[in-house]
Design a protein around this motif. Sequence first.
Motif, PDB file in Angstrom:
ATOM      1  N   THR A 200     -38.734 -16.067 -68.664  1.00  0.00           N
ATOM      2  CA  THR A 200     -39.918 -15.314 -69.113  1.00  0.00           C
ATOM      3  C   THR A 200     -40.888 -15.089 -67.965  1.00  0.00           C
ATOM      4  O   THR A 200     -42.021 -14.727 -68.172  1.00  0.00           O
ATOM      5  N   THR A 201     -40.434 -15.351 -66.718  1.00  0.00           N
ATOM      6  CA  THR A 201     -41.372 -15.216 -65.601  1.00  0.00           C
ATOM      7  C   THR A 201     -41.203 -13.910 -64.848  1.00  0.00           C
ATOM      8  O   THR A 201     -41.750 -13.745 -63.762  1.00  0.00           O
ATOM      9  N   ALA A 202     -40.468 -12.971 -65.411  1.00  0.00           N
ATOM     10  CA  ALA A 202     -40.237 -11.712 -64.702  1.00  0.00           C
ATOM     11  C   ALA A 202     -41.558 -11.052 -64.348  1.00  0.00           C
ATOM     12  O   ALA A 202     -42.529 -11.141 -65.089  1.00  0.00           O
TER      13      ALA A 202
ATOM     14  N   ALA B 228     -51.219 -13.566 -71.466  1.00  0.00           N
ATOM     15  CA  ALA B 228     -50.114 -13.775 -72.406  1.00  0.00           C
ATOM     16  C   ALA B 228     -50.676 -14.288 -73.727  1.00  0.00           C
ATOM     17  O   ALA B 228     -51.658 -15.035 -73.738  1.00  0.00           O
ATOM     18  N   LYS B 229     -50.019 -13.882 -74.823  1.00  0.00           N
ATOM     19  CA  LYS B 229     -50.433 -14.403 -76.138  1.00  0.00           C
ATOM     20  C   LYS B 229     -50.154 -15.896 -76.211  1.00  0.00           C
ATOM     21  O   LYS B 229     -50.924 -16.670 -76.735  1.00  0.00           O
ATOM     22  N   THR B 230     -48.995 -16.273 -75.665  1.00  0.00           N
ATOM     23  CA  THR B 230     -48.663 -17.702 -75.621  1.00  0.00           C
ATOM     24  C   THR B 230     -48.033 -18.022 -74.268  1.00  0.00           C
ATOM     25  O   THR B 230     -47.448 -17.145 -73.618  1.00  0.00           O
ATOM     26  N   GLN B 231     -48.182 -19.277 -73.870  1.00  0.00           N
ATOM     27  CA  GLN B 231     -47.494 -19.768 -72.663  1.00  0.00           C
ATOM     28  C   GLN B 231     -46.556 -20.887 -73.102  1.00  0.00           C
ATOM     29  O   GLN B 231     -46.943 -21.766 -73.875  1.00  0.00           O
ATOM     30  N   THR B 232     -45.342 -20.826 -72.569  1.00  0.00           N
ATOM     31  CA  THR B 232     -44.374 -21.852 -72.955  1.00  0.00           C
ATOM     32  C   THR B 232     -44.363 -23.030 -71.974  1.00  0.00           C
ATOM     33  O   THR B 232     -43.854 -24.096 -72.301  1.00  0.00           O
ATOM     34  N   ALA B 233     -44.912 -22.822 -70.777  1.00  0.00           N
ATOM     35  CA  ALA B 233     -44.981 -23.916 -69.794  1.00  0.00           C
ATOM     36  C   ALA B 233     -46.279 -23.777 -68.996  1.00  0.00           C
ATOM     37  O   ALA B 233     -46.268 -23.748 -67.762  1.00  0.00           O
ATOM     38  N   GLY B 234     -47.389 -23.685 -69.738  1.00  0.00           N
ATOM     39  CA  GLY B 234     -48.700 -23.567 -69.089  1.00  0.00           C
ATOM     40  C   GLY B 234     -48.979 -24.801 -68.238  1.00  0.00           C
ATOM     41  O   GLY B 234     -48.563 -25.910 -68.582  1.00  0.00           O
ATOM     42  N   ARG B 235     -49.659 -24.578 -67.126  1.00  0.00           N
ATOM     43  CA  ARG B 235     -49.924 -25.668 -66.191  1.00  0.00           C
ATOM     44  C   ARG B 235     -51.415 -25.928 -66.060  1.00  0.00           C
ATOM     45  O   ARG B 235     -52.217 -24.995 -66.031  1.00  0.00           O
TER      46      ARG B 235
ATOM     47  N   LEU C 119     -45.162 -15.921 -71.927  1.00  0.00           N
ATOM     48  CA  LEU C 119     -44.759 -16.188 -70.542  1.00  0.00           C
ATOM     49  C   LEU C 119     -44.682 -17.689 -70.373  1.00  0.00           C
ATOM     50  O   LEU C 119     -45.312 -18.444 -71.119  1.00  0.00           O
ATOM     51  N   GLU C 120     -43.964 -18.120 -69.361  1.00  0.00           N
ATOM     52  CA  GLU C 120     -44.003 -19.556 -69.067  1.00  0.00           C
ATOM     53  C   GLU C 120     -45.424 -19.922 -68.645  1.00  0.00           C
ATOM     54  O   GLU C 120     -46.039 -20.820 -69.194  1.00  0.00           O
ATOM     55  N   SER C 121     -45.924 -19.224 -67.629  1.00  0.00           N
ATOM     56  CA  SER C 121     -47.277 -19.470 -67.143  1.00  0.00           C
ATOM     57  C   SER C 121     -47.803 -18.160 -66.561  1.00  0.00           C
ATOM     58  O   SER C 121     -47.124 -17.537 -65.730  1.00  0.00           O
ATOM     59  N   THR C 122     -48.975 -17.748 -66.982  1.00  0.00           N
ATOM     60  CA  THR C 122     -49.539 -16.501 -66.440  1.00  0.00           C
ATOM     61  C   THR C 122     -49.796 -16.639 -64.937  1.00  0.00           C
ATOM     62  O   THR C 122     -49.714 -15.660 -64.200  1.00  0.00           O
TER      63      THR C 122
END
Length: 256
Positions: free
Chosen positions: A3-5, A45-52, A27-30
């Motif tokens: 999802t990081t394209a 992003a509406k949601t992040q799957t691997a926000g840092r 996205l994983e992380s914006t």
Amino acid sequence: MSTTAVPTASPASHEVDGWAIHHSAALESTNSTASHLPAWSAVRAKTQTAGRGRTGRAWVGDEGGLWLSAVLPCPGERSRWATLPLAVGWALMAALKDLGAQGLRLRWPNDLMVGHCKLAGVLVERYRDDTAVVGIGLNVHNHPEACEPLLQGQTIRLSDLIAMPYDLDFLERVVLRSLRRVHRTLSNEGFDAIAVPMNLAWNVPSRVELTLNGNQGTVDGWFQGIDSHGRLRLITAPDSQRFLEPGDVALLREID
Ligand code: BTN
């Protein structure tokens, strides 16, 4: 599927106030996505799957929050922009106060707090010498504690503070404007223009315990604001003080 394209020109990309803005559902992380983009780009992003978060922590990016990364130009010496993370926290606080949010305070270096609850966090990363990626996570309508039970009682949302006629597009615009403004202040006037009011706003001295990075243990003392480089000034004994960079400190615990 990754999802990081890198977002390309698509219906989800548009221009507002001089920013090239890219919107994604997930996205994983914006910050990671923004790392590929030129200055004055922004990714939401509406949601992040691997926000840092800072110092390697995870950041919950559930639906309803503002998860936004902006790419700012950083010309000249790298060290000239070392105070950008603090300046961004200050700018974000000012922008939210303008919307009517009360009781906000900054916990060094750039956590936006209401009492002991976290409203927003800032993660600034330098992927290139000439730009910085400024990642902002702002709890708005989301429920971080539903994703991470340890966050129960630790977070607060903008919708808990003010009536919310504002949607995320509007908040994005407000935040991006504040970033452009603070970038101009740092470029034209330098960090002193921010450090002076910042020090006046802090309730000092206040007792803190710092967990240091690199297995250096903890140190406690009295927080005495920042110096002109944004370093935390810690009084450890009546005639002894230490100055700590944001990167030195993994965790700052406030002791009431
Ligand atoms: C912190 O308080 O530790 C910083 C949190 C920063 C979270 C934001 S959400 C948007 C951007 N993308 C990330 O992966 N992190 C930042």
